[in-house]
Design an enzyme around this catalytic site. Structure first.
Site, mmCIF file in Angstrom:
data_model
loop_
_atom_site.group_PDB
_atom_site.id
_atom_site.type_symbol
_atom_site.label_atom_id
_atom_site.label_comp_id
_atom_site.label_asym_id
_atom_site.label_seq_id
_atom_site.Cartn_x
_atom_site.Cartn_y
_atom_site.Cartn_z
ATOM 1 N N GLY A 171 12.998 -26.054 -95.264
ATOM 2 C CA GLY A 171 12.116 -25.791 -96.402
ATOM 3 C C GLY A 171 11.242 -26.944 -96.877
ATOM 4 O O GLY A 171 10.570 -26.810 -97.892
ATOM 5 N N GLY A 172 11.227 -28.055 -96.151
ATOM 6 C CA GLY A 172 10.397 -29.188 -96.566
ATOM 7 C C GLY A 172 8.925 -28.801 -96.647
ATOM 8 O O GLY A 172 8.235 -29.126 -97.636
ATOM 9 N N LYS A 173 8.446 -28.091 -95.632
ATOM 10 C CA LYS A 173 7.021 -27.728 -95.634
ATOM 11 C C LYS A 173 6.745 -26.624 -96.653
ATOM 12 O O LYS A 173 5.666 -26.569 -97.237
ATOM 13 C CB LYS A 173 6.576 -27.330 -94.229
ATOM 14 C CG LYS A 173 6.664 -28.488 -93.257
ATOM 15 C CD LYS A 173 6.079 -28.192 -91.915
ATOM 16 C CE LYS A 173 6.349 -29.334 -90.954
ATOM 17 N NZ LYS A 173 7.790 -29.458 -90.574
ATOM 18 N N ASP A 190 12.538 -17.122 -92.125
ATOM 19 C CA ASP A 190 13.292 -17.813 -91.074
ATOM 20 C C ASP A 190 14.293 -16.798 -90.537
ATOM 21 O O ASP A 190 14.847 -16.011 -91.309
ATOM 22 C CB ASP A 190 14.021 -19.048 -91.610
ATOM 23 C CG ASP A 190 14.427 -20.003 -90.485
ATOM 24 O OD1 ASP A 190 13.760 -21.036 -90.294
ATOM 25 O OD2 ASP A 190 15.418 -19.687 -89.783
ATOM 26 N N ARG A 195 20.326 -20.630 -92.880
ATOM 27 C CA ARG A 195 19.303 -21.653 -93.084
ATOM 28 C C ARG A 195 18.340 -21.259 -94.219
ATOM 29 O O ARG A 195 17.836 -22.111 -94.938
ATOM 30 C CB ARG A 195 18.561 -21.942 -91.772
ATOM 31 C CG ARG A 195 19.437 -22.760 -90.805
ATOM 32 C CD ARG A 195 18.786 -22.966 -89.462
ATOM 33 N NE ARG A 195 17.554 -23.733 -89.487
ATOM 34 C CZ ARG A 195 17.484 -25.068 -89.510
ATOM 35 N NH1 ARG A 195 18.596 -25.780 -89.507
ATOM 36 N NH2 ARG A 195 16.324 -25.674 -89.509
ATOM 37 N N ASP A 223 13.006 -11.876 -87.381
ATOM 38 C CA ASP A 223 12.614 -12.608 -86.175
ATOM 39 C C ASP A 223 11.095 -12.818 -86.212
ATOM 40 O O ASP A 223 10.332 -11.843 -86.240
ATOM 41 C CB ASP A 223 13.034 -11.807 -84.935
ATOM 42 C CG ASP A 223 12.736 -12.562 -83.651
ATOM 43 O OD1 ASP A 223 11.894 -13.494 -83.672
ATOM 44 O OD2 ASP A 223 13.336 -12.231 -82.614
ATOM 45 N N GLY A 224 10.686 -14.068 -86.209
ATOM 46 C CA GLY A 224 9.265 -14.394 -86.332
ATOM 47 C C GLY A 224 8.400 -13.736 -85.273
ATOM 48 O O GLY A 224 7.205 -13.497 -85.506
ATOM 49 N N ASP A 241 5.879 -23.444 -87.483
ATOM 50 C CA ASP A 241 6.573 -24.726 -87.265
ATOM 51 C C ASP A 241 7.845 -24.395 -86.469
ATOM 52 O O ASP A 241 8.910 -24.191 -87.047
ATOM 53 C CB ASP A 241 6.902 -25.343 -88.637
ATOM 54 C CG ASP A 241 7.485 -26.736 -88.516
ATOM 55 O OD1 ASP A 241 7.034 -27.502 -87.641
ATOM 56 O OD2 ASP A 241 8.404 -27.059 -89.293
ATOM 57 N N CYS A 296 8.331 -31.014 -83.697
ATOM 58 C CA CYS A 296 8.689 -32.432 -83.835
ATOM 59 C C CYS A 296 9.192 -32.954 -82.494
ATOM 60 O O CYS A 296 10.198 -33.656 -82.434
ATOM 61 C CB CYS A 296 9.668 -32.658 -84.974
ATOM 62 S SG CYS A 296 11.116 -31.626 -84.925
HETATM 63 N N1 SAM Z 1 9.408 -25.639 -91.283
HETATM 64 C C1 SAM Z 1 10.733 -26.176 -91.495
HETATM 65 C C2 SAM Z 1 10.655 -27.325 -92.473
HETATM 66 O O1 SAM Z 1 9.611 -27.963 -92.599
HETATM 67 O O2 SAM Z 1 11.662 -27.604 -93.139
HETATM 68 C C3 SAM Z 1 11.392 -26.590 -90.196
HETATM 69 C C4 SAM Z 1 11.471 -25.480 -89.197
HETATM 70 S S1 SAM Z 1 12.589 -25.819 -87.871
HETATM 71 C C5 SAM Z 1 11.683 -26.921 -86.917
HETATM 72 C C6 SAM Z 1 12.535 -24.339 -86.943
HETATM 73 C C7 SAM Z 1 13.153 -23.151 -87.626
HETATM 74 O O3 SAM Z 1 12.860 -22.003 -86.826
HETATM 75 C C8 SAM Z 1 14.675 -23.167 -87.753
HETATM 76 O O4 SAM Z 1 15.038 -23.107 -89.105
HETATM 77 C C9 SAM Z 1 15.137 -21.896 -87.043
HETATM 78 O O5 SAM Z 1 16.176 -21.219 -87.723
HETATM 79 C C10 SAM Z 1 13.876 -21.068 -87.036
HETATM 80 N N2 SAM Z 1 13.782 -20.066 -85.971
HETATM 81 C C11 SAM Z 1 14.295 -20.092 -84.724
HETATM 82 N N3 SAM Z 1 13.994 -18.975 -84.060
HETATM 83 C C12 SAM Z 1 13.253 -18.216 -84.899
HETATM 84 C C13 SAM Z 1 12.655 -16.937 -84.809
HETATM 85 N N4 SAM Z 1 12.745 -16.206 -83.703
HETATM 86 N N5 SAM Z 1 11.993 -16.463 -85.889
HETATM 87 C C14 SAM Z 1 11.899 -17.187 -87.026
HETATM 88 N N6 SAM Z 1 12.464 -18.397 -87.173
HETATM 89 C C15 SAM Z 1 13.127 -18.907 -86.124
#
Ligand code: SAM
Length: 370
Positions: A171-173, A190, A195, A223-224, A241, A296
């Site tokens: 959640g930082g962004k 997410d 999470r 699911d994104g 992200d 990242c």
């Molecule tokens: N944007 C966040 C931040 O700034 O704090 C960091 C995101 S982190 C790099 C990637 C996130 O993608 C994880 O929390 C993970 O649970 C999520 N994720 C993984 N597969 C996904 C999917 N199919 N749909 C949506 N989110 C997914």
């Protein structure tokens, strides 16, 4: 039986060593002479930035940070009517950049407004203290890798925009997006329920209830990859992200390390998942809107190559066309704070460096044209 015993007692290679070996092979080729300095920086303590919480009011906070030698890397160079008070002034109360007053300002990159983040200068490895709460208990700043703000800044959120944060946890962004005070409707998504609970806790500690609990912020755990079909051509801005090999974490921490043997398949599937998430993000963006891809990792396979592949898939399978936007102005604006990799084919890459140990952060800004 003998073989099993031998296998069971064989010392396990730490995932961090597997990660480092993988990076030595791949990034050695990708970065050539630059790799040893990036490698050593990634193995050293990372640097943080303090994202100022515009919803908190700790009197004298900004002066205190300045006194300690930190500076606001986002707003320095812009004319702000900052005054001497705490961090609690909200947009419309002197925080919006005064536009067009100098030639330098007219060359500023297009950026999301009202985000302030303090960092110590290059070469200064001082650390921030944990944030103090204000009289209402709201924390005054959020510590994060300052380079991770670049995707939020480059998203160029404007007044009244609808925004989708596709992979939001922890959640930082999301918190940075809400600091803009410009978004009319924010969808925070997410796939992971647990999470997303972390995102909720973060927002609760930093924002007044009315900001995150009303209709303006929706929280979903979908699911994104499905958002393209679910909300085609809907949002003004979409932040993608994605999950990646989180390079710095992978060389430093055993826990939750994606280089563990049992996660090999998951790791190998990352570029395909990233591509599908980006395609969904492109499709959910309205024509004329912006989708911002970020990771990242330093890996070309997860950065530029995903962008290229997603552009093809979006065009051929979904009839969606996007164009890559130039991030040169953003790079020039922030080159005194971050180390950027030599020009990428697509997008921008912040590389860790001992004097400015932020990143890695990759970002690519895409505008949907059809
Ligand atoms: N944007 C966040 C931040 O700034 O704090 C960091 C995101 S982190 C790099 C990637 C996130 O993608 C994880 O929390 C993970 O649970 C999520 N994720 C993984 N597969 C996904 C999917 N199919 N749909 C949506 N989110 C997914």
């Amino acid at each position: 039986k003998k073989v099993c015993l031998w296998a069971a007692t064989l010392p396990r290679i730490p995932a961090t060593s597997l990660a480092l070996h993988n990076f030595d092979v791949n990034y050695g080729l990708q970065f050539g002479d630059l790799w040893p300095s990036v490698r050593v920086a990634m193995l050293c303590e990372q640097k943080y930035g303090a994202l100022i919480n515009n919803f908190s009011d700790v009197p004298g906070l900004l002066s205190e940070l300045r006194f300690k030698g930190a500076r606001d890397f986002v707003q320095s160079g812009r004319s702000l009517g900052e005054g001497t008070g705490g961090a609690g002034r909200l947009p419309g109360e002197g925080l919006t950049p005064a536009t067009g007053s100098t030639e330098e300002e007219s060359m500023l990159p297009e950026m999301s407004p009202n985000i302030r983040c303090f960092v110590f200068p290059k070469g200064d490895i001082a650390r921030f203290k944990p944030a103090r709460p204000d009289s209402c208990g709201t924390l005054s700043y959020y510590l994060l890798d300052a380079a991770s703000l670049l995707p939020v800044l480059a998203l160029d959120v404007r007044e009244g925009h609808t925004v989708l944060d596709l992979c939001a946890a922890p959640g930082g962004k999301t918190l940075a997006l809400l600091q803009t005070h410009a978004i009319s409707q924010l969808t925070v998504n997410d796939v992971s329920e647990s999470r997303m609970n972390r995102v909720r806790r973060t927002l609760q500690s930093y924002l007044p209830r009315e900001v995150w609990s009303g209709n303006r912020v929706a929280m979903t755990t979908i699911d994104g990859q499905l958002w393209g079909e679910m909300a085609r051509s809907t949002f003004d801005r979409v932040l993608v992200d994605v999950p990646c090999t989180t390079d710095r974490h992978s060389v430093m921490e055993e826990e939750n390390n994606i280089f563990k043997k049992m996660r090999t398949k998951e790791r190998q599937k990352l570029p395909a998942l990233q591509t599908q998430l980006l395609v969904a993000g492109m499709e959910a963006t309205r024509p004329g809107g912006v989708v911002l891809y970020s990771t990242c990792t330093l890996s070309q396979l997860q950065n530029e190559m995903v962008v290229e592949q997603a552009m093809h898939v979006a065009q051929d399978e979904r009839g969606v066309t996007v164009e890559v936007e130039d991030l040169g102005p953003l790079e020039r604006h922030f080159e005194s704070t971050f180390h950027f990799a030599p020009r990428q084919r697509l997008g921008l890459l912040v590389i860790p460096h001992l004097t400015a140990n932020f990143g890695p952060t990759y970002l690519c800004k895409l505008r949907r044209v059809r």
